[in-house]
Design a protein around this motif. Sequence first.
Motif, PDB file in Angstrom:
ATOM      1  N   UNK A 304       0.844  -1.377   0.139  1.00 61.00           N
ATOM      2  CA  UNK A 304      -0.076  -0.106   0.354  1.00 61.00           C
ATOM      3  C   UNK A 304       0.714   1.195  -0.190  1.00 61.00           C
ATOM      4  N   UNK A 305       0.546   1.944  -0.541  1.00 58.22           N
ATOM      5  CA  UNK A 305       1.198   3.051  -1.426  1.00 58.22           C
ATOM      6  C   UNK A 305       1.163   4.714  -0.118  1.00 58.22           C
ATOM      7  N   UNK A 306      -0.241   4.153   0.325  1.00 53.46           N
ATOM      8  CA  UNK A 306      -1.092   5.381   1.571  1.00 53.46           C
ATOM      9  C   UNK A 306      -0.219   5.484   2.564  1.00 53.46           C
ATOM     10  N   UNK A 307       0.099   6.600   3.013  1.00 54.67           N
ATOM     11  CA  UNK A 307       0.982   6.804   3.598  1.00 54.67           C
ATOM     12  C   UNK A 307       2.827   6.572   3.613  1.00 54.67           C
ATOM     13  N   UNK A 308       2.935   6.315   2.164  1.00 58.90           N
ATOM     14  CA  UNK A 308       4.250   5.598   2.491  1.00 58.90           C
ATOM     15  C   UNK A 308       5.274   6.955   2.089  1.00 58.90           C
ATOM     16  N   UNK A 309       6.712   6.818   2.342  1.00 61.93           N
ATOM     17  CA  UNK A 309       7.579   8.154   2.220  1.00 61.93           C
ATOM     18  C   UNK A 309       8.377   7.685   1.235  1.00 61.93           C
ATOM     19  N   UNK A 310       8.667   7.938  -0.373  1.00 58.29           N
ATOM     20  CA  UNK A 310       8.869   7.476  -1.753  1.00 58.29           C
ATOM     21  C   UNK A 310       9.921   9.092  -2.059  1.00 58.29           C
ATOM     22  N   UNK A 311      10.593   8.742  -1.718  1.00 60.84           N
ATOM     23  CA  UNK A 311      11.582   9.318  -2.212  1.00 60.84           C
ATOM     24  C   UNK A 311      12.635   9.186  -3.834  1.00 60.84           C
ATOM     25  N   UNK A 312      12.455  10.259  -4.306  1.00 62.17           N
ATOM     26  CA  UNK A 312      12.620  10.480  -6.284  1.00 62.17           C
ATOM     27  C   UNK A 312      14.335  11.390  -5.977  1.00 62.17           C
ATOM     28  N   UNK A 313      14.999  10.086  -6.565  1.00 65.25           N
ATOM     29  CA  UNK A 313      16.164  10.445  -7.147  1.00 65.25           C
ATOM     30  C   UNK A 313      16.413  10.662  -8.962  1.00 65.25           C
ATOM     31  N   UNK A 314      16.506  12.522  -8.931  1.00 61.47           N
ATOM     32  CA  UNK A 314      16.976  13.111 -10.572  1.00 61.47           C
ATOM     33  C   UNK A 314      14.698  13.275 -11.110  1.00 61.47           C
ATOM     34  N   UNK A 315      14.547  14.677 -11.384  1.00 57.71           N
ATOM     35  CA  UNK A 315      13.599  15.229 -11.139  1.00 57.71           C
ATOM     36  C   UNK A 315      13.783  15.320 -13.180  1.00 57.71           C
ATOM     37  N   UNK A 316      14.387  15.621 -13.022  1.00 57.83           N
ATOM     38  CA  UNK A 316      14.711  16.039 -15.558  1.00 57.83           C
ATOM     39  C   UNK A 316      14.447  14.974 -15.916  1.00 57.83           C
ATOM     40  N   UNK A 317      14.276  15.486 -17.496  1.00 59.45           N
ATOM     41  CA  UNK A 317      13.996  13.709 -18.120  1.00 59.45           C
ATOM     42  C   UNK A 317      15.106  13.999 -18.497  1.00 59.45           C
ATOM     43  N   UNK A 318      16.010  13.671 -18.308  1.00 57.15           N
ATOM     44  CA  UNK A 318      17.809  13.214 -18.710  1.00 57.15           C
ATOM     45  C   UNK A 318      18.509  14.105 -17.734  1.00 57.15           C
ATOM     46  N   UNK A 319      20.080  14.031 -17.649  1.00 59.50           N
ATOM     47  CA  UNK A 319      20.909  14.294 -16.855  1.00 59.50           C
ATOM     48  C   UNK A 319      21.317  15.559 -17.573  1.00 59.50           C
ATOM     49  N   UNK A 320      22.134  16.807 -16.785  1.00 54.64           N
ATOM     50  CA  UNK A 320      23.388  17.384 -17.269  1.00 54.64           C
ATOM     51  C   UNK A 320      21.902  18.257 -18.089  1.00 54.64           C
ATOM     52  N   UNK A 321      20.585  18.795 -17.788  1.00 50.98           N
ATOM     53  CA  UNK A 321      19.834  19.323 -17.980  1.00 50.98           C
ATOM     54  C   UNK A 321      18.863  20.262 -17.092  1.00 50.98           C
ATOM     55  N   UNK A 322      18.040  20.801 -17.750  1.00 49.93           N
ATOM     56  CA  UNK A 322      17.032  21.634 -16.234  1.00 49.93           C
ATOM     57  C   UNK A 322      15.640  21.565 -16.630  1.00 49.93           C
ATOM     58  N   UNK A 323      15.887  20.153 -18.079  1.00 50.48           N
ATOM     59  CA  UNK A 323      14.151  20.319 -18.819  1.00 50.48           C
ATOM     60  C   UNK A 323      13.425  19.748 -18.330  1.00 50.48           C
ATOM     61  N   UNK A 324      12.307  20.357 -18.108  1.00 53.92           N
ATOM     62  CA  UNK A 324      11.546  19.295 -17.061  1.00 53.92           C
ATOM     63  C   UNK A 324      10.486  18.428 -17.740  1.00 53.92           C
ATOM     64  N   UNK A 325      10.016  18.695 -19.305  1.00 54.43           N
ATOM     65  CA  UNK A 325       9.436  18.581 -20.553  1.00 54.43           C
ATOM     66  C   UNK A 325       8.782  17.618 -20.763  1.00 54.43           C
ATOM     67  N   UNK A 326       7.485  16.905 -20.550  1.00 58.54           N
ATOM     68  CA  UNK A 326       7.210  15.833 -20.205  1.00 58.54           C
ATOM     69  C   UNK A 326       7.886  14.722 -19.820  1.00 58.54           C
TER      70      UNK A 326
END
Length: 428
Positions: A304-326
């Motif tokens: 069950x994911x409800x109430x669970x803490x999830x760590x996300x490492x990396x948000x940009x669509x690829x490394x070496x860019x700040x682009x988050x489009x799609x």
Amino acid sequence: MKVAVIGTGYVGLTTAVSLAMNGHEVMGIDLVEAKIIKLRQGLSPIYEPGLEEALAHVLQKGVLTFTTNLMDAREAEVLFVCVGTPESADGTADLSYLHASVTEIQAMHKKFPHNRTIVIKSTVPVGTGDWVANLLHECSALHVVSNPEFLREGNALLDALEPPRIVIGANDQEPFAVMEGLYKGIKAPRVKTTRPNAELIKYASNAFLATRISFMNELARLSSVIGTDILTVAQGMGLDNRIGPEFLRAGVGYGGSCFPKDTIALLQLAQEKGVSLSIVDKAREVNTTQPEWFLEHVQRQLSDLNGKQIALLGLAFKPDTDDIREAPSLKIIKALQQKGSLITAYDPIASPAVSKLFPDVLYVQTPTEACKGAHAALLLTEWKQCVSLDWSEIYASMALPNLFDGRNAWPMKEVREAGFHYTGVGRS
């Protein structure tokens, strides 16, 4: 040569800087005055390795200037159109920025006529170059060229300075000669063709690369069921010189400004012409559902994911860019929030942009901080800061030692030996 570049976004700024580095006198043009002020100070509005340093260099040399007024570029021999062509509601390319630029060029040319070449570098539907040429047919000594860009984010400046190929679409010899003068000294194969051919080369290239990624993601789904390892499969495939190793990495899906937008635009064009592009359509479907498929593994492990803490490492669509489009991270954040998860996230560059969309996420300064108290950590972008980690420290910080490698970049054997439950994409 005297060159003007209309649009100072990702493509426009890289084009302007690279042309200035190659010895041309370049003027960048943008309607957003705040952006022009920053550019004049040597501050890049986008993150791209090496670009800001190169920008400062050409500004200091005086070979690159910026303005908000196209009339300031009236002496330009070549005008690059590098404006955005975003996806509209129905999936077609929105050409309103392009049309506004062409209208402005037309007005300038009528007031200050001389021999000019208009170069469309924006990604546009097939036939756009001919449409622009027809729009400008009353303007004498004005030529229209299609010269699509093939820049890889994170490697854009190098790709502009050392392109793998240069595609030039025109309808007579004079603009070909102008473009040869512009690219003199750059050793790269030339494809000289019609404007429609040049435009389709761009769309077809991106659609093919997107299809390769989706093909590997489908194989990864099969591998996860039958117990094979997609990394080994990809290695074996890539050694075939008819296939090659590029774009065979399975993961949580592709993103960015090109593949999603260009594949849907190509499908729209085909639909308008009564042609089925079922392979491209399937590639988009696989990519759309890949983050959901990846999260199913997380759900299965945690129940069950409800109430669970999830760590996300990396948000940009690829490394070496700040682009988050799609970026796949956006779909994953939305899905996790709908399931009631608590999210901590780390990205060395892209966190401010994502925080505007998801302010309820806790954005932290290090991967270890993101993992502290987490029931699972998900690698979504293979930044080196997110891949090379102190596994004993990460293990000690987490509530449950669950790692989900969305880029197949973590050392599977090492982390399993450290006590983690490791799940990759199609890893045995």
